[in-house]
Design a protein around this motif. Sequence first.
Motif, short mmCIF file in Angstrom:
data_model
loop_
_atom_site.label_atom_id
_atom_site.label_comp_id
_atom_site.label_asym_id
_atom_site.label_seq_id
_atom_site.Cartn_x
_atom_site.Cartn_y
_atom_site.Cartn_z
N LEU A 221 0.67 -1.15 -0.03
CA LEU A 221 -0.09 0.06 0.03
C LEU A 221 0.85 1.27 0.02
CD1 LEU A 221 -2.87 -1.18 2.31
CD2 LEU A 221 -3.03 -0.83 -0.14
N ALA A 222 2.07 1.30 0.71
CA ALA A 222 2.82 2.47 0.80
C ALA A 222 3.26 2.49 -0.56
CB ALA A 222 3.87 2.23 1.68
N TRP A 223 3.74 1.80 -1.32
CA TRP A 223 4.30 1.70 -2.52
C TRP A 223 3.34 2.43 -3.47
CZ3 TRP A 223 2.76 -0.39 -7.40
CH2 TRP A 223 3.49 -0.37 -8.64
N LEU A 224 2.05 2.28 -3.25
CA LEU A 224 1.23 2.69 -4.47
C LEU A 224 0.75 4.23 -4.12
CD1 LEU A 224 -1.79 -0.36 -4.57
CD2 LEU A 224 -0.47 0.87 -6.50
N LEU A 225 0.53 4.39 -2.68
CA LEU A 225 0.27 5.75 -2.27
C LEU A 225 1.63 6.58 -2.58
CD1 LEU A 225 -1.62 5.15 1.29
CD2 LEU A 225 -2.50 5.80 -0.96
N ASP A 226 2.81 6.21 -2.50
CA ASP A 226 3.92 7.13 -2.74
C ASP A 226 4.14 7.16 -4.41
OD1 ASP A 226 4.23 7.29 -0.10
OD2 ASP A 226 5.93 5.78 -0.13
N LEU A 227 3.48 6.30 -5.01
CA LEU A 227 3.71 6.27 -6.66
C LEU A 227 3.30 7.67 -6.98
CD1 LEU A 227 4.91 4.37 -8.75
CD2 LEU A 227 2.64 3.55 -9.27
N ALA A 228 2.06 7.95 -6.79
CA ALA A 228 1.34 9.23 -7.48
C ALA A 228 0.44 9.64 -6.48
CB ALA A 228 0.98 8.84 -8.84
N PRO A 229 -0.12 10.92 -6.50
CA PRO A 229 -0.96 11.60 -5.42
C PRO A 229 -2.35 11.32 -6.01
CG PRO A 229 0.21 13.30 -6.70
CD PRO A 229 0.99 12.08 -7.23
N HIS A 230 -2.64 10.74 -7.30
CA HIS A 230 -3.99 10.61 -7.75
C HIS A 230 -4.38 9.02 -7.60
CE1 HIS A 230 -1.51 9.32 -11.13
NE2 HIS A 230 -2.64 8.86 -11.69
N ILE A 231 -3.45 8.16 -6.76
CA ILE A 231 -3.90 6.82 -6.69
C ILE A 231 -4.67 6.66 -5.39
CG2 ILE A 231 -3.06 4.82 -6.39
CD1 ILE A 231 -0.56 5.41 -8.15
N ALA A 232 -5.70 5.92 -5.41
CA ALA A 232 -6.59 5.65 -4.36
C ALA A 232 -6.99 4.32 -4.11
CB ALA A 232 -7.82 6.34 -4.42
N PRO A 233 -6.15 3.27 -3.69
CA PRO A 233 -6.29 1.86 -3.66
C PRO A 233 -7.47 1.41 -2.57
CG PRO A 233 -4.31 2.40 -2.17
CD PRO A 233 -4.88 3.64 -2.78
N VAL A 234 -7.90 0.37 -3.22
CA VAL A 234 -9.20 -0.11 -2.49
C VAL A 234 -9.10 -1.77 -2.23
CG1 VAL A 234 -11.16 1.21 -3.39
CG2 VAL A 234 -10.39 -0.46 -4.79
N PRO A 235 -8.21 -2.02 -1.09
CA PRO A 235 -8.01 -3.20 -0.82
C PRO A 235 -9.12 -4.09 -0.32
CG PRO A 235 -6.69 -1.81 0.68
CD PRO A 235 -7.26 -1.14 -0.42
N GLY A 236 -9.29 -5.16 -0.36
CA GLY A 236 -10.66 -5.93 0.34
C GLY A 236 -10.04 -6.85 1.23
N THR A 237 -11.22 -6.80 2.36
CA THR A 237 -10.83 -7.81 3.46
C THR A 237 -12.22 -8.29 3.97
OG1 THR A 237 -9.69 -8.07 5.57
CG2 THR A 237 -10.78 -5.82 5.06
N SER A 238 -12.34 -9.44 4.71
CA SER A 238 -13.45 -9.90 5.49
C SER A 238 -13.21 -9.88 7.12
CB SER A 238 -13.96 -11.31 4.87
OG SER A 238 -12.86 -12.23 5.01
N SER A 239 -12.03 -9.60 7.45
CA SER A 239 -11.68 -9.54 8.72
C SER A 239 -11.46 -8.20 9.59
CB SER A 239 -10.52 -10.51 8.94
OG SER A 239 -9.63 -10.33 10.15
N PRO A 240 -11.93 -7.92 10.59
CA PRO A 240 -11.71 -6.77 11.17
C PRO A 240 -10.23 -6.68 11.57
CG PRO A 240 -13.85 -7.72 12.12
CD PRO A 240 -13.11 -8.65 11.12
#
Length: 251
Positions: A221-240
Motif C-alpha cells: 500500500l505504501a508503494w501505491l500511495l507514494d507512486l502518485a498523488p492521484h492513486i486511491a487503492p481499494v484493498p478488500g478484506t473480510s476480517s476486522p
Amino acid sequence: MSATAPGGLLTIAGKQVSRLGLGTIRLTGPGTWGWPEDRATATQVLREAVHVHGITHIDTADAYGPYTAESLIHTALHPYPPELLVATKVGMIRPAPNVWRPFGHPAYLRIAVDASLSRLGVEQLDLCYLHRVAPDIALEDQVGTLRALQLEGKIGHIGLSKVGVDQIRAAEKEITVAAVQNCLNRDEPSDPALDYCARMDIPYVPYRPLNAGALPAPAGLAWLLDLAPHIAPVPGTSSPGHLRALVNAVR
C-alpha cells in the motif's frame, strides 16, 4: 468517525475521501458468490471501516455476490454519512461462481442501475463505473447509456474499469470520466492508463492492490500511495483484524 483519513485525502466524484478505500469483493461467499458465511462479521468490517477507521470510500459492484455486497453496505451503513463515497459498478453478469461475463446492452445497464439504486437505498449513485467494456457492443452505446442516466439524475459521476488509454479517450468523447479502476500492484506495476490519468487529472483506483493477498500490506500500500498523488487503492478484506492492519499500514 476518525478524524484522520487513512492515506490522506483525494477528491473523487466531487467528494474529498480517504485515499485508502475499502473494496467489498471479499464480503461475499466462495467464488464471489452468495452471502458471506458470517454476515455479522462482514457488517462489522463495513461499520468499523467507516465509523472507526475513517475510511470514506467504499467500492462495490452489483456483480459481487451478485447483489449481496450492495445489500450488506445498505444494512451496515445506511443512512450514509454525507462524506462517504459509495462507488458501484454495472455491466457484468454472473452465471455461476467464479464466472464473470461483460454485458453492456443499454437496456440491461438501465435495469442494473435501477436495481443498484434500490439495493443501496439511494436516489442517485455517487459514482457508477462501467465494470467492463463489453466487446460486442459499441463503447459509445455503453457509456452513452450511463450518460443518459446521469442526465436523469440516477448517476452522479461515471467511471471506467479495466480500460486502456484508447478506451478512456473514446469514452471522453461521450462522458466526463470521474475515475478509472484498473489492476495495479508491485507485482503488476505497469499500466499506461496511470500516467494518462495523471495528465488528465483523473483519480486512479487500483483494484487488487495487494495482488490478492500475495503482498504484505505495509510495503504494497505504501508503494501505491507514494507512486502518485492521484492513486486511491481499494484493498478488500473480510476480517476486522486485517482491516486494522490495512489502515495501520498507511498511517
